[in-house]
Design a protein around this motif. Structure first.
Motif, PDB file in Angstrom:
ATOM      1  N   ALA A 204       0.762  -1.189  -0.132  1.00 49.16           N
ATOM      2  CA  ALA A 204       0.020  -0.014   0.011  1.00 49.16           C
ATOM      3  C   ALA A 204       0.997   1.126   0.024  1.00 49.16           C
ATOM      4  O   ALA A 204       2.053   1.118   0.281  1.00 49.16           O
ATOM      5  N   VAL A 205       0.297   2.281  -0.634  1.00 44.84           N
ATOM      6  CA  VAL A 205       1.059   3.505  -0.766  1.00 44.84           C
ATOM      7  C   VAL A 205       0.869   4.384   0.601  1.00 44.84           C
ATOM      8  O   VAL A 205      -0.335   4.258   1.202  1.00 44.84           O
ATOM      9  N   PRO A 206       1.750   4.856   1.226  1.00 38.83           N
ATOM     10  CA  PRO A 206       1.376   5.937   2.299  1.00 38.83           C
ATOM     11  C   PRO A 206       0.292   6.866   2.072  1.00 38.83           C
ATOM     12  O   PRO A 206       0.155   7.417   1.092  1.00 38.83           O
ATOM     13  N   GLU A 207      -0.679   6.892   3.166  1.00 42.99           N
ATOM     14  CA  GLU A 207      -1.770   7.687   2.743  1.00 42.99           C
ATOM     15  C   GLU A 207      -1.792   9.196   2.332  1.00 42.99           C
ATOM     16  O   GLU A 207      -2.244   9.636   1.671  1.00 42.99           O
ATOM     17  N   ALA A 208      -0.552   9.853   2.946  1.00 48.44           N
ATOM     18  CA  ALA A 208      -0.121  11.068   2.517  1.00 48.44           C
ATOM     19  C   ALA A 208       0.104  11.259   1.194  1.00 48.44           C
ATOM     20  O   ALA A 208       0.245  12.299   0.526  1.00 48.44           O
ATOM     21  N   LYS A 209       0.696   9.913   0.551  1.00 50.14           N
ATOM     22  CA  LYS A 209       1.038  10.167  -0.684  1.00 50.14           C
ATOM     23  C   LYS A 209       0.467   9.406  -1.846  1.00 50.14           C
ATOM     24  O   LYS A 209       0.670   8.947  -3.000  1.00 50.14           O
ATOM     25  N   SER A 210      -0.725   8.788  -1.352  1.00 49.26           N
ATOM     26  CA  SER A 210      -1.451   7.766  -2.178  1.00 49.26           C
ATOM     27  C   SER A 210      -2.755   8.401  -3.247  1.00 49.26           C
ATOM     28  O   SER A 210      -3.004   7.389  -4.145  1.00 49.26           O
ATOM     29  N   LYS A 211      -2.842   9.552  -3.362  1.00 49.58           N
ATOM     30  CA  LYS A 211      -3.757   9.971  -4.305  1.00 49.58           C
ATOM     31  C   LYS A 211      -3.115   9.901  -5.720  1.00 49.58           C
ATOM     32  O   LYS A 211      -2.276  10.335  -6.170  1.00 49.58           O
ATOM     33  N   GLY A 212      -3.950   8.797  -6.299  1.00 49.88           N
ATOM     34  CA  GLY A 212      -3.669   8.501  -7.762  1.00 49.88           C
ATOM     35  C   GLY A 212      -2.410   7.847  -7.635  1.00 49.88           C
ATOM     36  O   GLY A 212      -1.760   7.843  -9.064  1.00 49.88           O
ATOM     37  N   LYS A 213      -1.814   7.233  -6.802  1.00 52.08           N
ATOM     38  CA  LYS A 213      -0.496   6.717  -6.981  1.00 52.08           C
ATOM     39  C   LYS A 213      -0.580   5.153  -6.925  1.00 52.08           C
ATOM     40  O   LYS A 213      -1.185   4.666  -6.122  1.00 52.08           O
ATOM     41  N   SER A 214       0.447   4.575  -7.797  1.00 55.51           N
ATOM     42  CA  SER A 214       0.375   3.028  -7.776  1.00 55.51           C
ATOM     43  C   SER A 214       1.395   2.812  -6.685  1.00 55.51           C
ATOM     44  O   SER A 214       2.594   3.394  -6.565  1.00 55.51           O
ATOM     45  N   PRO A 215       1.315   1.538  -5.876  1.00 53.82           N
ATOM     46  CA  PRO A 215       2.420   1.229  -5.213  1.00 53.82           C
ATOM     47  C   PRO A 215       3.514   1.024  -5.894  1.00 53.82           C
ATOM     48  O   PRO A 215       4.860   1.104  -5.296  1.00 53.82           O
ATOM     49  N   LEU A 216       3.800   0.785  -7.323  1.00 54.49           N
ATOM     50  CA  LEU A 216       4.801   0.604  -8.102  1.00 54.49           C
ATOM     51  C   LEU A 216       5.753   1.888  -8.106  1.00 54.49           C
ATOM     52  O   LEU A 216       6.968   1.718  -7.900  1.00 54.49           O
ATOM     53  N   LYS A 217       5.022   2.940  -7.733  1.00 58.69           N
ATOM     54  CA  LYS A 217       5.848   4.372  -7.464  1.00 58.69           C
ATOM     55  C   LYS A 217       6.629   4.278  -6.333  1.00 58.69           C
ATOM     56  O   LYS A 217       7.848   5.000  -6.506  1.00 58.69           O
ATOM     57  N   HIS A 218       6.518   3.465  -5.443  1.00 55.20           N
ATOM     58  CA  HIS A 218       7.215   3.396  -4.245  1.00 55.20           C
ATOM     59  C   HIS A 218       8.064   2.091  -4.326  1.00 55.20           C
ATOM     60  O   HIS A 218       8.681   1.779  -3.220  1.00 55.20           O
ATOM     61  N   ALA A 219       8.443   1.702  -5.315  1.00 57.81           N
ATOM     62  CA  ALA A 219       9.365   0.506  -5.294  1.00 57.81           C
ATOM     63  C   ALA A 219      10.673   0.745  -5.000  1.00 57.81           C
ATOM     64  O   ALA A 219      11.024   2.051  -5.366  1.00 57.81           O
ATOM     65  N   GLU A 220      11.397   0.060  -4.327  1.00 59.16           N
ATOM     66  CA  GLU A 220      12.681   0.560  -3.905  1.00 59.16           C
ATOM     67  C   GLU A 220      13.650  -0.758  -4.186  1.00 59.16           C
ATOM     68  O   GLU A 220      13.246  -1.980  -4.063  1.00 59.16           O
ATOM     69  N   VAL A 221      14.762  -0.490  -4.578  1.00 57.59           N
ATOM     70  CA  VAL A 221      15.979  -1.524  -4.763  1.00 57.59           C
ATOM     71  C   VAL A 221      16.296  -1.774  -3.189  1.00 57.59           C
ATOM     72  O   VAL A 221      16.824  -1.067  -2.498  1.00 57.59           O
ATOM     73  N   PHE A 222      16.294  -3.099  -2.934  1.00 59.67           N
ATOM     74  CA  PHE A 222      16.589  -3.826  -1.820  1.00 59.67           C
ATOM     75  C   PHE A 222      17.867  -4.023  -1.563  1.00 59.67           C
ATOM     76  O   PHE A 222      18.726  -3.806  -0.835  1.00 59.67           O
ATOM     77  N   CYS A 223      18.440  -4.868  -2.940  1.00 67.05           N
ATOM     78  CA  CYS A 223      19.938  -4.959  -2.853  1.00 67.05           C
ATOM     79  C   CYS A 223      20.410  -5.337  -4.204  1.00 67.05           C
ATOM     80  O   CYS A 223      19.507  -5.638  -5.174  1.00 67.05           O
ATOM     81  N   SER A 224      21.469  -5.127  -4.589  1.00 70.88           N
ATOM     82  CA  SER A 224      22.084  -5.286  -5.959  1.00 70.88           C
ATOM     83  C   SER A 224      23.575  -6.213  -5.863  1.00 70.88           C
ATOM     84  O   SER A 224      24.370  -5.812  -5.034  1.00 70.88           O
ATOM     85  N   ILE A 225      23.546  -7.096  -6.600  1.00 73.64           N
ATOM     86  CA  ILE A 225      24.728  -8.095  -6.737  1.00 73.64           C
ATOM     87  C   ILE A 225      25.362  -7.992  -8.076  1.00 73.64           C
ATOM     88  O   ILE A 225      24.797  -8.314  -9.203  1.00 73.64           O
ATOM     89  N   PRO A 226      26.604  -7.589  -7.904  1.00 74.17           N
ATOM     90  CA  PRO A 226      27.520  -7.588  -9.285  1.00 74.17           C
ATOM     91  C   PRO A 226      27.156  -8.887  -9.863  1.00 74.17           C
ATOM     92  O   PRO A 226      27.463 -10.001  -9.362  1.00 74.17           O
ATOM     93  N   ALA A 227      27.191  -9.010 -11.383  1.00 74.14           N
ATOM     94  CA  ALA A 227      27.244 -10.052 -11.875  1.00 74.14           C
ATOM     95  C   ALA A 227      28.619 -10.512 -12.204  1.00 74.14           C
ATOM     96  O   ALA A 227      29.443  -9.743 -12.395  1.00 74.14           O
ATOM     97  N   ARG A 228      28.738 -11.813 -12.012  1.00 73.46           N
ATOM     98  CA  ARG A 228      30.297 -12.539 -12.388  1.00 73.46           C
ATOM     99  C   ARG A 228      30.996 -11.972 -13.774  1.00 73.46           C
ATOM    100  O   ARG A 228      31.993 -11.873 -13.634  1.00 73.46           O
ATOM    101  N   SER A 229      29.995 -11.974 -14.721  1.00 70.68           N
ATOM    102  CA  SER A 229      30.410 -11.445 -15.985  1.00 70.68           C
ATOM    103  C   SER A 229      29.660 -10.320 -16.352  1.00 70.68           C
ATOM    104  O   SER A 229      28.262 -10.469 -16.367  1.00 70.68           O
ATOM    105  N   LEU A 230      30.281  -9.378 -16.957  1.00 74.95           N
ATOM    106  CA  LEU A 230      29.531  -8.056 -17.315  1.00 74.95           C
ATOM    107  C   LEU A 230      28.706  -8.236 -18.523  1.00 74.95           C
ATOM    108  O   LEU A 230      27.539  -7.703 -18.526  1.00 74.95           O
TER     109      LEU A 230
END
Length: 562
Positions: A204-230
Motif C-alpha cells: 500500500a502507498v502511504p496515505e499522505a502520498k496515495s492520491k492517484g499513485k500506484s504502489p509501483l511508484k514506491h518500489a525500492e531497490v532492496f539489494c544489488s549483486i554484481p554479475a560475475r560476468s559483465l
C-alpha cells in the motif's frame, strides 16, 4: 501433441457455466486466475517456441457450488500489432520477427539498430502478480500488464524501468505477510555494470502520498549483486526467501549480451544467445534481509539449471532450500514447437529428469574448521557443505525425489519449515501426466492421474481455520487429448488426494503455466479500491486508466444470468 501445443485456442469472452460432478466444498468461494500461451500462429506466420505464444488468460469462478469459466487474450501492444498486421511482427525470445519487406532500406536499417538494445515484448504470458489491490499479467521482460481479474480485460502497460533500473525480471515474485512484493531483475550493462537487482514493492502507498499513485511508484531497490560476468549474466526464473534471507542461484545458464545485441542482424533468436556452460559452477548467493547485503562466504555447487525454487527456511544456523534442478538446459530446447510435435517421445527422452534437491548452507563459517570438513549439523538432511580454501564452501545437495515440476506449497509456510509439495508429475517426460503430493518427511507421495489427461500446475487453497498444513483443496485445470472428454477444473482433497469434484466446460482450453486463487472475501476490498479510483482517475502508469468499453466489477455469474 499438436492438440495441446500447436493449435491456437479461441477465447471465451462471456462466462459459461460448467457442468459440475461431485461436491465442491461450501467454503470454496473465489476465482482461480491462470495465464499461459494460447495463440501460436498469426496469419501464415508461426512462433518457433511454445513459450512465445500470445498470452491467454482464463478463470474459473466458484460460488455456491457452481463454476463459471471465461478466457480472453491479453490485449498487449504485441497482440494488437500482430493482429493488425496479420502476422508476427514483434519478436519473442525464441522467435525473431522482421519488418515488412515492402518497407524501404532506411526503415530496415532503423529496425536493425533499434534491436541492438531491444525493447522487449509485453506479451505477459507466464504468471499473475498481485500488487496491492491490483493484478498484473507478468513475463520475464521489464513489462507487466494490469488486468481486471473479473472480466480479464487488459488495462495499463507498466514498465518496471520507470521505477527500477532492470531490463529483465522474474515472473515469480514473493509476498510477505503484509502483502509487500519482493522480486528480482537483471540490469544489463547499466553505467558499465551488469547487476542482479532485488527490489521491493509496498502493498500500500502511504496515505499522505496515495492520491492517484500506484504502489509501483514506491518500489525500492532492496539489494544489488554484481554479475560475475559483465556481458554474460545468468538466466534465472525464480528465487527463494526465508524469514531473514534471500536465496539466489547464479547458474551457468547464461545470456550472451554481445550475441543478443547482434541477433537481429544475424537473423537468429535471442534464445540462441543462451548457453549452458557445464564446466562452470553454480554460485549460491545468500542475502541478509536485515543488512541488505550478501553473506560474505563464497558458496557454490555443481553446474545445474533451476527454473523453480520450491521453498527455503532457516534451521540450526543454516539456510535450507529446495529446488527443482536439471543437469543441463535441454528442457528449454524441447519446447520448440518442432520438437514437441515431431518425434516427441524420442526428443523427450533426451532431456534430463527434473530432480528435487535440498541444499543446506551454513550462515556462519568457523574459520578454524578443518579444510574438507562438513559444516552442516542439521539432522533433517544429508546435504553437506564442505569447507575449502580461500573462504569457499562447496555445497552438495540431498536428492529427495525425481520426476516432478511446477511445485506449489501451502504459501502460509513460505520461508518457513514445511512438509508438503504439490506438483505436476513429469517422470520421463517434461509434460505433466499426473498431479502429486510429495511428503518430505516420509519421502512418499500420493498421485492423481487419468488417461489422456494433461494437468496444469496444481494450486493449494487452504480451508478456513485450517490446522494442518494440508487442510484444503488442490485446483488444477485439465486438458485432454481425448476428443470425447471435455476439459475440466479438477478439485482434489489435499489431505487424501481424492477427487471431490470436477467442473467440465465445452470450450477450447489451453494448457496454462501459472496463476493464483483470489478468495471471494478479497473482492470487497477491491470494490472499495475501485470506488476510490473512480473518484480520482489520475494514474502515474502508462496508458489510459481504463479501456473504452471495459465492464464493471459485476460477478461473472450475474453477467451470465442477465
Amino acid at each position: 501433441m499438436d492438440v495441446i501445443f500447436g493449435r491456437s485456442k479461441k477465447e471465451q469472452l462471456e462466462p459459461v457455466r460448467a457442468q459440475v460432478t461431485g461436491r465442491i466444498p461450501p467454503w470454496l468461494q473465489g476465482t482461480l486466475l491462470r495465464n499461459g500461451p494460447g495463440m501460436h500462429t498469426v496469419g501464415d506466420s508461426r512462433y518457433n517456441h511454445w513459450f512465445d505464444g500470445l498470452a491467454l488468460l482464463h478463470s474459473f469462478t466458484i460460488r455456491d457450488g457452481e463454476v463459471y469459466y471465461r478466457s480472453r487474450y491479453l490485449r498487449s501492444d504485441t497482440y494488437n500489432a500482430n493482429i493488425e498486421a496479420n502476422r508476427i511482427v514483434v519478436s519473442e525470445f525464441g522467435t525473431m520477427a522482421y519488418p515488412d519487406p515492402c518497407k524501404n532500406i532506411f526503415s530496415k536499417a532503423f529496425s536493425y539498430l533499434s534491436h541492438t538494445i531491444p525493447d522487449f515484448t509485453d506479451n505477459c504470458l507466464i504468471n499473475i502478480m498481485r500488487c496491492g489491490e491490483d493484478f498484473y499479467a507478468t513475463t520475464e521482460t521489464n513489462y507487466v500488464r494490469r488486468i481486471d481479474p473479473r472480466t480479464l480485460e487488459t488495462l495499463e502497460k507498466v514498465d518496471y524501468r520507470k521505477y527500477v533500473a532492470i531490463n529483465l525480471a522474474t515472473a515469480h515474485p514473493h509476498y510477505d505477510g503484509a502483502g509487500n512484493v519482493l522480486n528480482m531483475g537483471t540490469s544489463i550493462v547499466d553505467k558499465g555494470r551488469t547487476r542482479y537487482v532485488i527490489f521491493k514493492i509496498p502493498a500500500a502507498v502511504p496515505e499522505a502520498k496515495s492520491k492517484g499513485k500506484s504502489p509501483l511508484k514506491h518500489a525500492e531497490v532492496f539489494c544489488s549483486i554484481p554479475a560475475r560476468s559483465l556481458l554474460s549474466p545468468s538466466y534465472y526464473h525464480s528465487f527463494g526467501v526465508t524469514e531473514n534471507y534471500v536465496v539466489f542461484l547464479e547458474q551457468p545458464f547464461r545470456l550472451d549480451i554481445l550475441k543478443m545485441a547482434t541477433a537481429y542482424m544475424r537473423g537468429v533468436s535471442w534464445a540462441s544467445c543462451l548457453a549452458f556452460h557445464g564446466e562452470d559452477k553454480t554460485h549460491i548467493h545468500i542475502i541478509d534481509q536485515r543488512t541488505r547485503k550478501p553473506v560474505p562466504t563464497k558458496f557454490y555447487t555443481d553446474a545445474m539449471v533451476v527454473f523453480h525454487h520450491v521453498n527455503a527456511y532457516e534451521e540450526d544456523g543454516c539456510v535450507v532450500f529446495d529446488v527443482i534442478a536439471y543437469e543441463d538446459s535441454s528442457l528449454y530446447d524441447l519446447f520448440y514447437l518442432a520438437n514437441l510435435n515431431q518425434d516427441f517421445e524420442e526428443n523427450s527422452r533426451l532431456t534430463s529428469v527434473p530432480a528435487l534437491r535440498r541444499f543446506a548452507v551454513p550462515l556462519h563459517v568457523d574459520k578454524n574448521a578443518e579444510v574438507g570438513s562438513n559444516l552442516i549439523k542439521v539432522a533433517s538432511t544429508t546435504a553437506t557443505a564442505r569447507k575449502e580454501r580461500d573462504d569457499r564452501v562447496y555445497c552438495q545437495p540431498e536428492l529427495l525425489s525425481e520426476g516432478l515440476e511446477l511445485p506449489r506449497i501451502n504459501y502460509a509456510h513460505n520461508g518457513k519449515p514445511y512438509r508438503y509439495i504439490f506438483a505436476a508429475g513429469v517422470q520421463w517426460s517434461p509434460i505433466p501426466t499426473k498431479i502429486l503430493k510429495y511428503d518430505i518427511l516420509t519421502k512418499s507421495s500420493l498421485k492423481w492421474g487419468e488417461e489422456n489427461c494433461w494437468p496444469a500446475e496444481p494450486l493449494f487453497v487452504p480451508a478456513p481455520d485450517a490446522k494442518d498444513e494440508d487442510d484444503g483443496v488442490i485446483l488444477s485445470a485439465i486438458v485432454s487429448t481425448d476428443p470425447q472428454k471435455l476439459p475440466f477444473l479438477l478439485i482434489l482433497d489435499a489431505k487424501s488426494f481424492t477427487e471431490l469434484a470436477r467442473a467440465s466446460v465445452a470450450v477450447e482450453m489451453h494448457l496454462d503455466l501459472h496463476g493464483l486463487f483470489i478468495p471471494e472475501s478479497d473482492w470487497a476490498a477491491r470494490k472499495r479500491a475501485a470506488s476510490e479510483a473512480q473518484q480520482d482517475p489520475a494514474s502515474d502508469c502508462q496508458g489510459p486508466h481504463r479501456p473504452e468499453g471495459a465492464g464493471g466489477l459485476g460477478l461473472p455469474w450475474q453477467a451470465a444470468q442477465d
